[in-house]
Design a protein around this motif. Structure first.
Motif, PDB file in Angstrom:
ATOM      1  N   SER A  20       0.813  -1.213   0.000  1.00 44.81           N
ATOM      2  CA  SER A  20       0.000   0.000   0.000  1.00 44.81           C
ATOM      3  C   SER A  20       0.850   1.268   0.000  1.00 44.81           C
ATOM      4  O   SER A  20       0.339   2.345  -0.289  1.00 44.81           O
ATOM      5  N   ALA A  21       2.115   1.177   0.323  1.00 41.93           N
ATOM      6  CA  ALA A  21       2.991   2.348   0.337  1.00 41.93           C
ATOM      7  C   ALA A  21       3.787   2.391  -0.964  1.00 41.93           C
ATOM      8  O   ALA A  21       4.724   1.632  -1.154  1.00 41.93           O
ATOM      9  N   HIS A  22       3.370   3.251  -1.868  1.00 40.62           N
ATOM     10  CA  HIS A  22       3.996   3.334  -3.187  1.00 40.62           C
ATOM     11  C   HIS A  22       5.020   4.466  -3.203  1.00 40.62           C
ATOM     12  O   HIS A  22       4.717   5.591  -2.811  1.00 40.62           O
ATOM     13  N   THR A  23       6.198   4.176  -3.685  1.00 41.91           N
ATOM     14  CA  THR A  23       7.222   5.189  -3.885  1.00 41.91           C
ATOM     15  C   THR A  23       7.683   5.132  -5.331  1.00 41.91           C
ATOM     16  O   THR A  23       7.595   4.090  -5.990  1.00 41.91           O
ATOM     17  N   HIS A  24       8.173   6.274  -5.824  1.00 37.07           N
ATOM     18  CA  HIS A  24       8.647   6.351  -7.202  1.00 37.07           C
ATOM     19  C   HIS A  24       9.957   7.123  -7.230  1.00 37.07           C
ATOM     20  O   HIS A  24      10.149   8.065  -6.466  1.00 37.07           O
ATOM     21  N   SER A  25      10.820   6.738  -8.114  1.00 35.35           N
ATOM     22  CA  SER A  25      12.092   7.431  -8.255  1.00 35.35           C
ATOM     23  C   SER A  25      11.871   8.802  -8.892  1.00 35.35           C
ATOM     24  O   SER A  25      10.839   9.058  -9.541  1.00 35.35           O
ATOM     25  N   LEU A  26      12.841   9.674  -8.709  1.00 33.31           N
ATOM     26  CA  LEU A  26      12.764  10.997  -9.330  1.00 33.31           C
ATOM     27  C   LEU A  26      12.723  10.872 -10.850  1.00 33.31           C
ATOM     28  O   LEU A  26      12.011  11.619 -11.534  1.00 33.31           O
ATOM     29  N   GLU A  27      13.478   9.918 -11.391  1.00 38.35           N
ATOM     30  CA  GLU A  27      13.493   9.699 -12.838  1.00 38.35           C
ATOM     31  C   GLU A  27      12.101   9.317 -13.341  1.00 38.35           C
ATOM     32  O   GLU A  27      11.660   9.776 -14.407  1.00 38.35           O
ATOM     33  N   ALA A  28      11.408   8.473 -12.586  1.00 41.41           N
ATOM     34  CA  ALA A  28      10.057   8.078 -12.981  1.00 41.41           C
ATOM     35  C   ALA A  28       9.102   9.267 -12.939  1.00 41.41           C
ATOM     36  O   ALA A  28       8.253   9.434 -13.824  1.00 41.41           O
ATOM     37  N   LEU A  29       9.224  10.109 -11.926  1.00 45.57           N
ATOM     38  CA  LEU A  29       8.363  11.282 -11.812  1.00 45.57           C
ATOM     39  C   LEU A  29       8.607  12.265 -12.956  1.00 45.57           C
ATOM     40  O   LEU A  29       7.677  12.951 -13.403  1.00 45.57           O
ATOM     41  N   LEU A  30       9.834  12.323 -13.431  1.00 46.79           N
ATOM     42  CA  LEU A  30      10.168  13.247 -14.513  1.00 46.79           C
ATOM     43  C   LEU A  30       9.548  12.849 -15.839  1.00 46.79           C
ATOM     44  O   LEU A  30       9.442  13.670 -16.756  1.00 46.79           O
ATOM     45  N   THR A  31       9.155  11.602 -15.982  1.00 45.66           N
ATOM     46  CA  THR A  31       8.540  11.126 -17.228  1.00 45.66           C
ATOM     47  C   THR A  31       7.100  10.665 -17.004  1.00 45.66           C
ATOM     48  O   THR A  31       6.559   9.907 -17.819  1.00 45.66           O
ATOM     49  N   ASN A  32       6.491  11.129 -15.939  1.00 49.42           N
ATOM     50  CA  ASN A  32       5.136  10.710 -15.571  1.00 49.42           C
ATOM     51  C   ASN A  32       4.101  11.487 -16.384  1.00 49.42           C
ATOM     52  O   ASN A  32       3.363  12.320 -15.868  1.00 49.42           O
ATOM     53  N   HIS A  33       4.051  11.195 -17.677  1.00 44.65           N
ATOM     54  CA  HIS A  33       3.209  11.970 -18.585  1.00 44.65           C
ATOM     55  C   HIS A  33       1.732  11.731 -18.297  1.00 44.65           C
ATOM     56  O   HIS A  33       1.237  10.615 -18.403  1.00 44.65           O
ATOM     57  N   TYR A  34       1.047  12.819 -17.909  1.00 43.96           N
ATOM     58  CA  TYR A  34      -0.383  12.764 -17.617  1.00 43.96           C
ATOM     59  C   TYR A  34      -0.716  11.641 -16.640  1.00 43.96           C
ATOM     60  O   TYR A  34      -1.688  10.910 -16.802  1.00 43.96           O
ATOM     61  N   ASN A  35       0.160  11.493 -15.657  1.00 45.56           N
ATOM     62  CA  ASN A  35      -0.034  10.593 -14.524  1.00 45.56           C
ATOM     63  C   ASN A  35      -0.116   9.117 -14.914  1.00 45.56           C
ATOM     64  O   ASN A  35      -0.971   8.368 -14.428  1.00 45.56           O
ATOM     65  N   GLN A  36       0.818   8.690 -15.746  1.00 47.80           N
ATOM     66  CA  GLN A  36       0.903   7.274 -16.075  1.00 47.80           C
ATOM     67  C   GLN A  36       1.254   6.427 -14.856  1.00 47.80           C
ATOM     68  O   GLN A  36       0.953   5.232 -14.812  1.00 47.80           O
ATOM     69  N   LEU A  37       1.886   7.038 -13.853  1.00 47.02           N
ATOM     70  CA  LEU A  37       2.207   6.314 -12.623  1.00 47.02           C
ATOM     71  C   LEU A  37       0.980   6.121 -11.734  1.00 47.02           C
ATOM     72  O   LEU A  37       1.057   5.412 -10.728  1.00 47.02           O
ATOM     73  N   ASP A  38      -0.105   6.754 -12.113  1.00 53.59           N
ATOM     74  CA  ASP A  38      -1.352   6.641 -11.349  1.00 53.59           C
ATOM     75  C   ASP A  38      -1.169   7.098  -9.903  1.00 53.59           C
ATOM     76  O   ASP A  38      -1.626   6.441  -8.958  1.00 53.59           O
ATOM     77  N   LEU A  39      -0.527   8.256  -9.734  1.00 53.93           N
ATOM     78  CA  LEU A  39      -0.423   8.848  -8.408  1.00 53.93           C
ATOM     79  C   LEU A  39      -1.815   9.235  -7.921  1.00 53.93           C
ATOM     80  O   LEU A  39      -2.681   9.593  -8.727  1.00 53.93           O
TER      81      LEU A  39
END
Length: 212
Positions: A20-39
């Motif tokens: 339940s605790a999701h973390t993402h790298s800075l690199e992933a956040l930099l390419t998170n186009h229109y919230n593909q990471l589903d934040l």
């Protein structure tokens, strides 16, 4: 037997907690186009919510900003403005390449109006590319309207009013004087901005909030 069951339950709880605790790298956040990471997205933030986000980043250095951005369960607005503040932190150290990279990511992937405004200022003052400055500025203004609903007391309105009005006045004048192709730029914006504002509303749950 009871000890074994207790151990299994503890292990299951720990596993659920880790999931339940999701973390993402800075690199992933930099390419998170229109919230593909589903934040996670908190829809339709009010002025106080935005102020709380700003205050959470005030006074943080680069390392602290990066730590906050890569913490668990980062919210989408917080990711957007975290990248904006990280860009500014790099700019203060004259690290202009990473500052530009973070502003481009915040603008293009998160539709952050403050980063669009920074890009407009850079195009205007540093690059003397007035058409590009007008392009970025109009993006910023359209999104600001969606966020603030023309509320002058909104923190975004207060923090951007003077800069945006100065740039808009100068660029309108320069376009009228033929210093850049204002007509073509406006035609391009007319084709882009309606989709941009709708995309912003979809990303940040504004239509859902209005319907509820």
């Amino acid at each position: 037997m009871r000890l074994m069951i207790s151990s299994m339950l503890l292990g299951a709880l720990l596993w659920v907690g880790c999931q339940s605790a999701h973390t993402h790298s800075l690199e992933a956040l930099l390419t998170n186009h229109y919230n593909q990471l589903d934040l996670p997205v908190k829809p339709a933030l009010d002025a106080e919510d935005f102020m709380a986000i700003y205050e959470s980043y005030q006074g943080l250095n680069q390392a602290e900003l990066e730590e906050k951005l890569t913490s668990s369960d980062l919210e989408f607005h917080a990711a957007s403005f975290g990248l904006y503040y990280l860009a500014n932190a790099h700019a203060k150290e004259d690290a202009l390449a990473p500052a530009l990279n973070y502003h481009l990511a915040a603008a293009n992937h998160y539709l952050n109006p403050l980063s669009f405004l920074k890009l407009a200022e850079r195009a205007f003052f540093a690059e003397k590319d007035y058409g590009q400055a007008y392009f970025y500025l109009r993006h910023a203004l359209e999104i600001l309207v969606e966020i603030t609903d023309n509320n002058r007391s909104h923190p975004l309105s207060r923090s951007t009013k003077e800069k945006a009005q100065f740039l808009l006045g100068e660029l309108e004048r320069m376009g009228d004087e033929g210093l850049f192709d204002k007509t073509t730029t406006i035609e391009q914006l007319r084709a882009i901005l309606p989709n941009l504002t709708q995309q912003y509303r979809t990303l940040y749950g504004l239509d859902e909030a209005a319907a509820s």
